[in-house]
Design an enzyme around this catalytic site. Structure first.
Site, PDB file in Angstrom:
ATOM      1  CG  HIS A 102      23.947 -37.308  13.090  1.00  0.00           C
ATOM      2  ND1 HIS A 102      24.290 -36.253  12.280  1.00  0.00           N
ATOM      3  CD2 HIS A 102      23.673 -38.347  12.253  1.00  0.00           C
ATOM      4  CE1 HIS A 102      24.243 -36.631  11.015  1.00  0.00           C
ATOM      5  NE2 HIS A 102      23.862 -37.885  10.969  1.00  0.00           N
ATOM      6  CG  ASP A 135      17.602 -40.722   6.251  1.00  0.00           C
ATOM      7  OD1 ASP A 135      17.825 -40.452   5.077  1.00  0.00           O
ATOM      8  OD2 ASP A 135      18.175 -40.151   7.205  1.00  0.00           O
TER       9      ASP A 135
END
Ligand code: PAF
Length: 289
Positions: free
Chosen positions: A41, A154
């Site tokens: 992240h 993702d």
């Protein structure tokens, strides 16, 4: 070096903050997250800073992307630590709304996704991408970012969001950031913290399978069924169940069937369960990063 981070919980407060930043001549970059942050992240934030001067991150565990049998209630929550981590990479504002701010009473509108959302995770998680597209649209409408950054782990989510932004003519550039891996190859994920030591060992089968397919592809292997088997053989013995191991077109995500050769680039995508933890991973063969 840590920056002072503004914590925002209200929707209009966030809109105002971003408008004020733009009035000062700043460009707004956005990194949406569900928290439980890891180095992957933080790399998205570092990427966002290459494209914009005022960086907003959101921490919101979006209920509409979880099915009733999934881990919404158990999803790791660690907001204070998350904010501290975001400060170390220079985020300017963190949006941590209540669910009722994003989904106030009476709301009913959803973003309908299409073909890109149908295969792969769309089969076992049929409501997932509609929930993602809806929350990302709401967040984009509040932040108004010029650039938003998403992780390539993702892969299908990134493809669905790119499609949505193009189809709905959203004035945002969607940037994909390469998968960040642990030193032993495990793709970083908030859900890795669920893994016991033994399960974590088994989870290495995903990156091992991808590495085998990648090696074979570099050596000239183009039979989709052979590439698929190299991954499937690794993952199937190590995991408790396999949602999919697919070789697919990296743009359309349509599976390349046995007997059809792969082209210059091919997506290898995996979703499986190790213990109770659902893990995904992927690699685009013929592409770096
Ligand atoms: O990838 C995630 O963490 C989530 O799906 C996202 C994009 C923040 C939407 O809830």
């Amino acid at each position: 070096m840590s920056t002072r981070v503004k914590i925002v919980t209200g929707a209009e407060e966030l809109r105002h903050l971003c408008n004020e930043a733009r009035k000062r001549g700043e460009s707004v970059g956005f990194v949406p997250t569900m928290g439980a942050l890891h180095a992957g992240h933080l790399a998205l934030v570092t990427e966002a800073k290459k494209h914009a001067t005022f960086i907003v991150a959101s921490i919101f565990i979006n209920p509409t992307q979880f099915a009733p049998n999934e881990d919404f209630a158990a999803y790791p929550r660690d907001v204070e630590n998350d904010i501290a981590k975001l400060a170390t990479v220079g985020v300017n504002a963190v949006f941590t709304p209540e669910a009722s701010t994003i989904y106030p009473p009476g709301e009913e509108t959803r973003v309908r996704v299409g073909r890109t959302a149908a295969p792969l995770c769309g089969i076992s998680r049929p409501h997932f991408f509609e929930g993602v597209a809806t929350v990302v649209t709401k967040l984009f409408n509040l932040v108004g970012p010029c650039t938003a950054v998403f992780g390539k782990k993702d892969y299908q989510q990134l493809a669905v969001i790119r499609r949505m932004a193009a189809d709905l003519m959203m004035p945002v550039t969607v940037v994909g950031h390469p998968i960040v891996r642990e030193s032993d190859g495990l793709a970083m994920s908030s859900r890795n913290r669920y893994l016991s030591a033994a399960d974590r060992e088994r989870a290495l089968s995903l990156s091992r399978g991808l590495a085998k397919a990648s090696r074979a592809f570099k050596e000239g292997e183009r039979r989709s069924e052979t590439l698929r088997s190299l991954v499937d053989d690794e993952v199937r013995v190590a995991s408790d169940s396999v949602d999919y191991v697919e070789i697919a077109d990296p743009e359309t995500l349509v599976a390349i069937q046995a007997g059809q050769p792969v082209g210059e680039r091919a997506l290898v995508a995996i979703a499986c369960r190790i213990g109770a933890t659902r893990l995904i991973d992927n690699e685009v063969l013929g592409e770096n990063g």
